[in-house]
Design an enzyme around this catalytic site. Structure first.
Site, short mmCIF file in Angstrom:
data_model
loop_
_atom_site.label_atom_id
_atom_site.label_comp_id
_atom_site.label_asym_id
_atom_site.label_seq_id
_atom_site.Cartn_x
_atom_site.Cartn_y
_atom_site.Cartn_z
N CYS A 24 45.87 20.94 41.98
CA CYS A 24 44.94 21.13 40.77
C CYS A 24 45.00 22.00 39.54
CB CYS A 24 43.83 21.82 41.75
SG CYS A 24 42.18 22.11 40.75
N CYS A 77 42.04 28.96 40.03
CA CYS A 77 41.08 29.89 40.96
C CYS A 77 41.88 30.73 41.85
CB CYS A 77 40.17 29.31 41.91
SG CYS A 77 39.39 27.92 40.85
N CYS A 110 42.60 30.20 45.53
CA CYS A 110 42.93 28.93 46.21
C CYS A 110 44.30 28.46 46.49
CB CYS A 110 42.10 27.92 45.19
SG CYS A 110 42.06 26.20 45.78
N CYS A 130 30.83 16.75 54.47
CA CYS A 130 31.24 17.26 53.11
C CYS A 130 32.58 17.06 52.75
CB CYS A 130 31.12 18.81 52.85
SG CYS A 130 29.53 19.46 53.79
N CYS A 154 27.64 15.49 51.29
CA CYS A 154 27.73 16.39 50.19
C CYS A 154 29.13 16.23 49.89
CB CYS A 154 27.69 17.87 50.83
SG CYS A 154 27.90 19.11 49.80
N CYS A 198 24.29 22.68 46.32
CA CYS A 198 24.74 23.69 47.41
C CYS A 198 25.71 24.75 46.67
CB CYS A 198 25.62 23.02 48.47
SG CYS A 198 26.80 23.96 49.35
N ARG A 246 24.88 29.57 54.38
CA ARG A 246 25.93 29.18 55.54
C ARG A 246 27.12 30.36 55.58
NH1 ARG A 246 27.89 24.45 53.13
NH2 ARG A 246 26.23 23.41 54.18
#
Ligand code: SAM
Ligand code: DTB
Ligand code: SF4
Length: 319
Positions: A59, A63, A66, A103, A134, A194, A266
């Site tokens: 990616c 972040c 991550c 998801c 999702c 979400c 969640r």
């Protein structure tokens, strides 16, 4: 009962309301959260979602938590978009193992228009298995949000991750505002939102208050609020962060429940490192959704055997 904490029915929350909740004695806070929980939900039911990484690693974003960012040496092998048939096999397995929502996550800054057809087919075919759907694919254009909505996508996950004030200590390649912009597109296209974040990234208690405040003041608040406890990843800037204690984590769940009475809250990443007792307190404090299965996207999760043992003891039904 002290009269300090105002619980407005429809009004927006003020920072002082959140701070007052966070300062309550533990028993008082959990009791109030449990009351709100049973007014709006069956406290003996927990919703079960299953995650699948449909495009892993490589990616371009940075972040700081991550495993999938190409900017950090985490040892993760990148792969391209998963074949639809493999996704469907995993979705069938998720359903057999008791998940009601599937998801699908992709390590992208944003999806490419050329992938949208395939993604929309995945949505339609997973939904046809009788699962809620999702996706979490990064930033969306208005057109992409509409395509996913038209394909029948129930929820789109896009997290604010932390407070607006702490955000740029964690991510530099896209802004807090960029995230709000995508969330507005998701809403505009008629999908459920979400949205949540992570604790245990070195943030202060004030940042946790600011994070929950930002979620609670969305109009309407997200239907689903994943609260992740950082899964520390070696090689990332946050790989050595101090974990959040169980009691502080339960407090956050309780405050989230009081601020967003109708949402699914969640208990997301981090259950792997949590005792059964800490998880039980989270459910008492109003958490009513989890990720099931032995894997999240790239890290471990307790899995079916441990979860069955836990939920049998609690008399909780996974829905
Ligand atoms: N690439 C997409 C994006 O960021 O929008 C979707 C996938 S991303 C992995 C989804 C969310 O997972 C992040 O926003 C973050 O809140 C959570 N997450 C990622 N890595 C995590 C970790 N190591 N521990 C806890 N939560 C994590
Ligand atoms: C969310 O808030 N948590 C999920 C989901 N949304 C996509 C992801 C958790 C990822 C945990 C780290 C990993 O497995 O890589
Ligand atoms: Fe990429 Fe999402 Fe990981 Fe950020 S959280 S690096 S956008 S996969």
């Amino acid at each position: 009962m002290d009269g300090e904490v105002r619980i407005p029915a429809a009004a927006k929350w003020a920072r002082k309301d959140v701070e007052a909740l966070m300062a309550l004695p533990f028993a008082e806070l959990v009791f109030r959260a449990a009351e709100v929980h049973r007014e709006h939900h069956n406290p003996n039911e927990v919703q079960a979602s299953r995650l699948l990484s449909i495009k892993t690693g490589g990616c371009p974003e940075d972040c700081g938590y991550c495993s999938q960012s190409a900017k950090f040496k985490t040892g993760l092998k990148a792969s391209k978009l998963m074949d639809k048939e493999v996704v469907l096999t995993e979705a069938r397995r998720a359903k057999t193992e008791g998940a009601s929502r599937f998801c699908m996550g992709a390590a992208w800054r944003a999806p490419k228009d050329r992938d949208m057809g395939e993604l929309c087919e995945m949505v339609g075919e997973v939904k046809a298995l009788g699962l809620e759907t999702c996706m979490t694919l990064g930033m969306l254009s208005e057109g992409q949000a509409q395509q996913l909505s038209d394909a029948g996508l129930d929820y789109y996950n896009h997290n604010i991750d932390t407070s607006p004030e702490y955000y740029d200590k964690v991510i530099s390649t896209r802004t807090f505002e960029d995230r709000i912009d995508t969330l507005e597109k998701v809403r505009g296209a008629g999908m459920k939102v979400c949205c949540g974040g992570i604790v245990g990234m070195g943030e202060k208690v004030d940042d946790r208050a600011g994070f929950l405040l930002a979620l609670a003041n969305m109009t309407p608040p997200p239907e689903s609020v994943p609260i992740n406890s950082l899964m520390p990843i070696e090689g990332t800037p946050l790989g050595n962060s101090e974990p959040v204690g169980a009691i502080d984590f339960v407090r956050l769940i309780a405050v989230a429940r009081i601020l967003m009475p109708e949402s699914y809250v969640r208990l997301s990443a981090g259950r792997e490192n949590m005792s059964e007792e800490a998880q039980a307190l989270c459910f008492l404090a109003g958490a009513n959704s989890i990720f099931v299965g032995d894997e999240l996207l790239t890290t471990n999760n307790p899995g079916q055997a441990k979860d069955t043992a836990l939920f049998e003891q609690l008399g909780v039904m996974l829905t």
